[in-house]
Design an enzyme around this catalytic site. Sequence first.
Site, short mmCIF file in Angstrom:
data_model
loop_
_atom_site.label_atom_id
_atom_site.label_comp_id
_atom_site.label_asym_id
_atom_site.label_seq_id
_atom_site.Cartn_x
_atom_site.Cartn_y
_atom_site.Cartn_z
N ARG A 57 0.81 -1.22 0.00
CA ARG A 57 0.00 0.00 0.00
C ARG A 57 0.85 1.27 0.00
NH1 ARG A 57 -1.94 -3.99 1.87
NH2 ARG A 57 -0.30 -3.97 3.42
N THR A 58 1.85 1.34 0.86
CA THR A 58 2.64 2.57 0.94
C THR A 58 3.38 2.82 -0.37
OG1 THR A 58 2.92 2.25 3.32
CG2 THR A 58 4.41 3.79 2.26
N LYS A 86 26.04 -5.30 -2.83
CA LYS A 86 27.51 -5.32 -2.90
C LYS A 86 28.13 -4.66 -1.68
CE LYS A 86 27.25 -4.79 -7.95
NZ LYS A 86 27.52 -3.86 -9.08
N ARG A 107 11.73 3.54 2.81
CA ARG A 107 11.33 2.60 3.88
C ARG A 107 12.54 1.75 4.21
NH1 ARG A 107 6.09 -1.13 4.58
NH2 ARG A 107 5.34 0.90 5.23
N HIS A 135 6.20 6.46 11.03
CA HIS A 135 5.59 6.27 9.72
C HIS A 135 4.62 7.43 9.52
CE1 HIS A 135 4.25 4.47 6.15
NE2 HIS A 135 3.85 3.29 6.57
#
Length: 308
Positions: A57-58, A86, A107, A135
């Site tokens: 959703r985000t 890496k 995120r 959030h």
Amino acid sequence: MKFKEQHIISMREFSREMIDHILDAAEKMEPIAHGKQKSDLLAGKVLAVLFFEPSTRTRMSFETAMLRLGGDVLNLGSVDASSIAKGETLADTIRVVDGYVDAIVLRHPKEGAAQLASEFAKVPILNAGDGAGHHPTQTLLDLYTIRRESHLDGLKIALAGDLKYGRTVHSLCYALSLYGAQITLISPKELRMPDEIISDIIARGAKIIETDSIEDAINDVDVLYMTRIQKERFPDPAEYQKVANKLKITIETLKDVKPELKIMHPLPRVNEIDTKIDDTPHACYFKQAFYGVPVRMALLGLVLGAIE
């Protein structure tokens, strides 16, 4: 009110006036979010979407918001297929991507990652969740949902589930304290809201009640906000098994609630809400997911200076 080129890291940075300004802007974006109006507000702008842990959703609502406003999106894709595999540091990744785009959505599983990124970026960083930390854009869409589907002033709300690790409910509590909400915290004792957060939000004006029973609280509230018990946040799987499935609502749970009660959930749900509730007027969680689009449209427009 100045939002242009500002980072969006934590709800603690927002006054009530700032929140109301964003929610007002989101309401004006709704026809565009529904696809009923066209917009080129962000034409020529590019948004980077850097997700170091899973999201549906985000991530998709940020991408939809940018595309609906005529902008473009660069998606990091799989972390395993990037230079991060890496050994590249977050700071270096941000420095590189900063040169390609006009804003970055991040995120990350580590608390504080968004704050760190903001120290290396010249373009705005929008925190889309950092571990058990913050959030803020989820909180803004939660507030928008409450304002659209219920009311913010004089609100009685119950937050149920994982209140210890749930960054969503942490941020939401800080914001609701600005509106003088009465907040009932419902959780097993192992997943209580951290004491320092409770102290903070009481000091900011919220009224707090704590219980471990949904049935004891649900009949007196305007909004019930359910959350998932987050298995991935538990350092010990045995501790998760002790609390899994302890909080669940069914049609029977709702027999004496207010007719106007709204049930919210940031999703994904697991077993917290019986699917039979989806067809009742109380269910609000799918509308809540949609409201992420106009809210994130408003935020992108503000930090990129396309609206004031």
